[in-house]
Write a protein that holds these residues in place. Structure first.
Motif, PDB file in Angstrom:
ATOM      1  N   GLY A 279       0.833  -1.204   0.000  1.00  0.00           N
ATOM      2  CA  GLY A 279       0.000   0.000   0.000  1.00  0.00           C
ATOM      3  C   GLY A 279       0.860   1.242   0.000  1.00  0.00           C
ATOM      4  N   LEU A 280       0.346   2.293   0.593  1.00  0.00           N
ATOM      5  CA  LEU A 280       1.086   3.546   0.627  1.00  0.00           C
ATOM      6  C   LEU A 280       2.404   3.391   1.380  1.00  0.00           C
ATOM      7  CD1 LEU A 280      -1.947   5.863   1.424  1.00  0.00           C
ATOM      8  CD2 LEU A 280      -0.732   5.686  -0.747  1.00  0.00           C
ATOM      9  N   GLY A 281       2.437   2.421   2.302  1.00  0.00           N
ATOM     10  CA  GLY A 281       3.653   2.192   3.070  1.00  0.00           C
ATOM     11  C   GLY A 281       4.827   1.852   2.164  1.00  0.00           C
ATOM     12  N   ASN A 282       4.566   1.143   1.085  1.00  0.00           N
ATOM     13  CA  ASN A 282       5.653   0.733   0.179  1.00  0.00           C
ATOM     14  C   ASN A 282       6.061   1.849  -0.757  1.00  0.00           C
ATOM     15  OD1 ASN A 282       3.698  -1.422   0.842  1.00  0.00           O
ATOM     16  ND2 ASN A 282       5.291  -2.718   0.005  1.00  0.00           N
ATOM     17  N   ILE A 283       5.066   2.540  -1.305  1.00  0.00           N
ATOM     18  CA  ILE A 283       5.371   3.443  -2.420  1.00  0.00           C
ATOM     19  C   ILE A 283       5.431   4.902  -1.981  1.00  0.00           C
ATOM     20  CG2 ILE A 283       4.422   4.267  -4.640  1.00  0.00           C
ATOM     21  CD1 ILE A 283       3.613   1.285  -5.081  1.00  0.00           C
TER      22      ILE A 283
ATOM     23  N   PHE B 149      -4.757   9.190   9.195  1.00  0.00           N
ATOM     24  CA  PHE B 149      -3.882   9.926   8.259  1.00  0.00           C
ATOM     25  C   PHE B 149      -3.688   9.184   6.934  1.00  0.00           C
ATOM     26  CE2 PHE B 149      -0.703   7.747  11.029  1.00  0.00           C
ATOM     27  CZ  PHE B 149       0.087   7.114  10.099  1.00  0.00           C
ATOM     28  N   TYR B 150      -3.785   7.869   7.006  1.00  0.00           N
ATOM     29  CA  TYR B 150      -3.605   7.057   5.792  1.00  0.00           C
ATOM     30  C   TYR B 150      -4.642   7.439   4.741  1.00  0.00           C
ATOM     31  CZ  TYR B 150      -2.136   2.668   3.515  1.00  0.00           C
ATOM     32  OH  TYR B 150      -1.617   1.734   2.667  1.00  0.00           O
ATOM     33  N   ALA B 151      -5.875   7.684   5.201  1.00  0.00           N
ATOM     34  CA  ALA B 151      -6.951   8.015   4.267  1.00  0.00           C
ATOM     35  C   ALA B 151      -6.714   9.379   3.605  1.00  0.00           C
ATOM     36  CB  ALA B 151      -8.284   8.012   5.002  1.00  0.00           C
TER      37      ALA B 151
ATOM     38  N   PHE C 168       7.157  -2.831  10.563  1.00  0.00           N
ATOM     39  CA  PHE C 168       5.840  -3.214  11.094  1.00  0.00           C
ATOM     40  C   PHE C 168       4.728  -2.649  10.219  1.00  0.00           C
ATOM     41  CE2 PHE C 168       6.027  -5.410  15.131  1.00  0.00           C
ATOM     42  CZ  PHE C 168       7.370  -5.337  15.431  1.00  0.00           C
ATOM     43  N   PHE C 169       4.870  -1.376   9.881  1.00  0.00           N
ATOM     44  CA  PHE C 169       3.817  -0.693   9.130  1.00  0.00           C
ATOM     45  C   PHE C 169       3.622  -1.344   7.762  1.00  0.00           C
ATOM     46  CE2 PHE C 169       2.759   2.999   6.283  1.00  0.00           C
ATOM     47  CZ  PHE C 169       1.483   3.224   6.764  1.00  0.00           C
ATOM     48  N   THR C 170       4.724  -1.593   7.081  1.00  0.00           N
ATOM     49  CA  THR C 170       4.616  -2.090   5.716  1.00  0.00           C
ATOM     50  C   THR C 170       4.065  -3.518   5.692  1.00  0.00           C
ATOM     51  OG1 THR C 170       5.745  -2.209   3.609  1.00  0.00           O
ATOM     52  CG2 THR C 170       6.987  -2.978   5.493  1.00  0.00           C
TER      53      THR C 170
ATOM     54  N   ILE D  46      -8.946  -1.001   4.191  1.00  0.00           N
ATOM     55  CA  ILE D  46      -9.965  -1.948   4.648  1.00  0.00           C
ATOM     56  C   ILE D  46      -9.452  -2.747   5.836  1.00  0.00           C
ATOM     57  CG2 ILE D  46     -11.139  -4.056   3.932  1.00  0.00           C
ATOM     58  CD1 ILE D  46     -10.876  -2.967   1.058  1.00  0.00           C
ATOM     59  N   SER D  47      -8.175  -3.177   5.733  1.00  0.00           N
ATOM     60  CA  SER D  47      -7.655  -4.012   6.807  1.00  0.00           C
ATOM     61  C   SER D  47      -7.372  -3.183   8.056  1.00  0.00           C
ATOM     62  CB  SER D  47      -6.400  -4.755   6.355  1.00  0.00           C
ATOM     63  OG  SER D  47      -5.353  -3.855   6.144  1.00  0.00           O
ATOM     64  N   LEU D  48      -7.157  -1.884   7.879  1.00  0.00           N
ATOM     65  CA  LEU D  48      -6.957  -1.037   9.056  1.00  0.00           C
ATOM     66  C   LEU D  48      -8.255  -0.896   9.856  1.00  0.00           C
ATOM     67  CD1 LEU D  48      -4.615   1.625   7.444  1.00  0.00           C
ATOM     68  CD2 LEU D  48      -4.103   0.403   9.555  1.00  0.00           C
TER      69      LEU D  48
HETATM   70  N1  PFF Z   1       0.799  -2.144   5.200  1.00  0.00           N
HETATM   71  C1  PFF Z   1       0.097  -0.996   4.722  1.00  0.00           C
HETATM   72  C2  PFF Z   1       0.995  -0.231   3.779  1.00  0.00           C
HETATM   73  O1  PFF Z   1       2.177  -0.571   3.651  1.00  0.00           O
HETATM   74  O2  PFF Z   1       0.537   0.706   3.162  1.00  0.00           O
HETATM   75  C3  PFF Z   1      -0.406  -0.119   5.840  1.00  0.00           C
HETATM   76  C4  PFF Z   1      -1.086  -0.871   6.948  1.00  0.00           C
HETATM   77  C5  PFF Z   1      -2.235  -1.604   6.689  1.00  0.00           C
HETATM   78  C6  PFF Z   1      -0.554  -0.856   8.222  1.00  0.00           C
HETATM   79  C7  PFF Z   1      -2.813  -2.334   7.708  1.00  0.00           C
HETATM   80  C8  PFF Z   1      -1.123  -1.565   9.246  1.00  0.00           C
HETATM   81  C9  PFF Z   1      -2.265  -2.305   8.962  1.00  0.00           C
HETATM   82  F1  PFF Z   1      -2.803  -2.976   9.921  1.00  0.00           F
END
Ligand code: PFF
Length: 463
Positions: free
Chosen positions: A35-39, A118-120, A239-241, A336-338
Motif C-alpha cells: 500500500g502507501l507504506g511501500n510506495i 492519516f492514511y486516508a 511493522f507498518f509495511t 480496509i484491513s486497518l
Molecule cells: N501495510 C500498509 C501499507 O504498507 O501501506 C499499511 C497498513 C495496513 C498498516 C494495515 C497496518 C495495517 F494494519
C-alpha cells in the motif's frame, strides 16, 4: 462472552465467514501489506534517514522481527477466530493465564483507527492525482511546476478534505460488504498490475542516467547517519509495511481455513511486500537525483518525483493515470484491513450489522482525519513534540504502538501460549517451528525492546 466459544480451537468458526482458498488469504494479506507504506512512505522515510543504513536495518527487521511477528499474529487469529480483542482475551484465558491480554487487542484497534486517520488523507491525495494525471497536468511539467501543483493541492484544506472524504467513503463501502466479496478480486488484479507498472517505471529510471546514484543512496550504508531514532523508524516501517502489530493480520487470520500453512503464506507476503518497496525506491531515488530534488523532502516525495517521470515519457498520461489508479487500489485494500479489527469488534461485541459498524468506525476515522488534513495547511505551523499533528500521529502509531503491539503479540505466542497450541497451528514441531520459536521467544522481543530503550535513551552506550 467466552461461554459460547467451542472448547476445541480446531472447531471454532468465524462469525464473518472464511477465505475461499489459501490463495485468497495470501492475496488479502498482500493487499493489506502492499500500500502507501511501500510506495509513498518507504522512499521518503528512507530519504529522511540517509538511505542505505536505514534500508539495510529495515530489511533486517522485516526478516528477523517482522516474519515471526506476522506468523504469531496469524496463528493467534486462527486459533481464536474472533476479533483481536476477543481473541486475545479468549486465548489468555484458555492458556490458563489472564483474560486481560485483550488489552493488546484494544491497543491494536486504536492503532488502526489512528493510522487510518492519516492514511486516508494520503489515499485521497493519491486519488486526486488520478484526475490530475488524466487531465495532462503533468505533461512536460518542470520540477517547479509539479511542486506548485502539489503545494496548491495540499495547501487547500478543502481539496485535501474532499478527497479524504471520498477515500473514506470507498473504504467504508467495502468493509460494509464483508471480507470476501470484492476484496479478493481487487487484489488479484491489482498486485500484478502494480508490479508491471513499477517495472515500466524502473526501465525509465534506469535510463535517467542517475540509476547508479540512486542505487548507491539506497544500498551503500553510511553508518554514521544511523542513530537509535533512525533504527526505531526502520523498525516501525517494517511493522507498518507488513501490516503487523495491530491485529489486522490477526483479524484476517481468523478467517483462515484450518489446513493452510501459516509460515508459507507469511513468507510469500513478506517477499511480495519487500520487493514492491525496494522497486519503489529504485524508481524514485534516481529521479530525485536526476531532477536535483532533495531525498529528505518528506511526505510529498512521491508526488514530486513520479509525475515528472510520467510527464516526460511517451504514453505518460495513460501510464500515470493507471499508476495512480493502482496506487489508490493498493491504499484502499490496506485501508480496509486497518478498519477490520475495529469493525469486527463492534459487530461481535455490540451485535451491530457490518454496515452499521463500518459507518460508525469509518465516520469517527473520517472526522479524526481532519487533524491530518489541517496539518498540511491551516495548522502547518502548529507544532509540538514531533512536529505537526500528522507527524505526531505518524510517530505514535507507527514507531511506538505497532512495535509495542508486536512485542506483546510475540511474547504471548512464544511464552504465554503452550508449546502444543502453537505447534498445532504452525503444522507440528519441525525445523520451521523451532526456528520460529527461537525468533519469537528471544530474537524478536529482545530486538524490539532493545531498540525502544535505546531510542528513548534508557540504555547507556557501552563505548
Ligand atoms: N501495510 C500498509 C501499507 O504498507 O501501506 C499499511 C497498513 C495496513 C498498516 C494495515 C497496518 C495495517 F494494519
Amino acid at each position: 462472552m467466552l461461554s459460547n466459544q467451542a472448547a476445541d480451537p480446531g472447531k471454532r468458526k468465524s462469525l464473518h465467514g472464511h477465505w475461499s482458498s489459501r490463495m485468497a488469504f495470501i492475496l488479502a494479506v498482500t493487499g493489506s501489506a502492499v500500500g502507501l507504506g511501500n510506495i509513498w512512505k518507504f522512499p521518503y522515510v528512507a530519504g529522511q534517514n540517509g538511505g542505505g543504513a536505514f534500508v539495510l536495518v529495515y530489511l533486517a527487521c522485516v526478516a528477523i522481527i517482522g516474519l515471526p511477528v506476522m506468523m504469531s499474529e496469524i496463528l493467534l487469529g486462527r486459533r481464536g477466530r474472533r476479533n483481536p480483542i476477543a481473541t486475545m482475551g479468549l486465548l489468555g484465558a484458555e492458556e490458563g493465564k489472564s483474560e486481560n491480554w485483550k488489552v493488546v487487542g484494544a491497543m491494536g484497534v486504536m492503532a488502526g483507527v489512528l493510522i487510518l486517520s492519516f492514511y486516508a488523507v494520503i489515499g485521497g491525495w493519491t486519488l486526486a492525482y488520478v484526475f490530475k494525471s488524466a487531465s495532462g497536468a503533468f505533461t512536460g511539467a518542470s520540477a517547479a511546476e509539479i511542486a506548485a501543483i502539489s503545494n496548491r493541492f495540499t495547501g487547500s484544506w478543502m481539496s485535501l478534505g474532499l478527497y479524504h472524504t471520498i477515500f473514506m467513503g470507498l473504504s467504508i463501502f467495502v468493509v460494509a460488504r464483508g471480507v470476501e466479496r470484492g476484496l479478493e478480486q481487487a487484489v488479484r488484479f491489482m498486485v500484478p498490475a502494480l508490479l508491471f507498472l513499477m517495472i515500466v517505471l524502473l526501465a525509465y529510471s534506469i535510463n535517467s542516467g542517475y540509476f547508479g546514484q540512486g542505487l548507491e543512496f539506497m544500498f551503500s550504508p553510511d553508518w554514521s547517519k544511523l542513530t537509535w531514532d533512525t533504527v526505531l523508524a526502520a523498525m516501525g516501517q517494517a511493522f507498518f509495511t507488513l501490516s503487523i502489530g495491530m491485529g489486522a493480520v490477526m483479524a484476517y487470520g481468523a478467517y483462515l481455513p484450518e489446513e493452510t500453512s501459516i509460515s508459507g503464506s507469511s513468507a510469500a507476503v513478506a517477499i511480495a511486500d519487500t520487493s514492491i518497496a525496494t522497486l519503489a525506491g529504485l524508481v524514485i531515488f534516481p529521479l530525485v537525483f536526476a531532477n536535483g530534488l532533495n531525498p529528505g523532502e518528506g511526505p510529498g516525495l512521491v508526488f514530486a518525483t513520479l509525475p515528472m517521470a510520467f510527464g516526460q515519457m511517451t504514453g505518460g498520461v495513460i501510464f500515470g493515470t493507471l499508476f495512480f489508479v493502482l496506487l489508490t487500489f493498493a491504499a484502499w485494500t490496506s485501508a480496509i484491513s486497518l478498519m477490520e479489527p475495529a469493525v469486527a469488534w463492534i459487530v461481535e461485541r455490540f451485535n451491530h450489522t457490518r454496515a452499521q459498524a463500518a459507518m460508525l468506525i469509518g465516520g469517527l476515522i473520517w472526522a479524526a482525519g481532519f487533524g491530518t488534513v489541517l496539518s498540511f495547511n491551516v495548522l502547518a505551523d502548529f507544532k509540538f513534540w514531533r512536529g505537526t499533528i500528522f507527524d505526531n500521529l505518524d510517530h505514535l502509531s507507527i514507531n511506538i504502538m505497532l512495535p509495542l503491539g508486536g512485542l506483546l503479540i510475540v511474547v504471548f505466542a512464544g511464552w504465554v501460549m503452550c508449546r502444543n497450541s502453537s505447534a498445532d497451528e504452525l503444522g507440528g514441531a519441525g525445523t520451521i517451528y523451532r526456528l520460529w520459536r527461537v525468533l519469537a521467544r528471544f530474537v524478536a522481543p529482545i530486538g524490539i525492546l532493545f531498540v525502544f530503550l535505546k531510542a528513548v535513551g534508557l540504555l547507556p552506550d557501552l563505548s
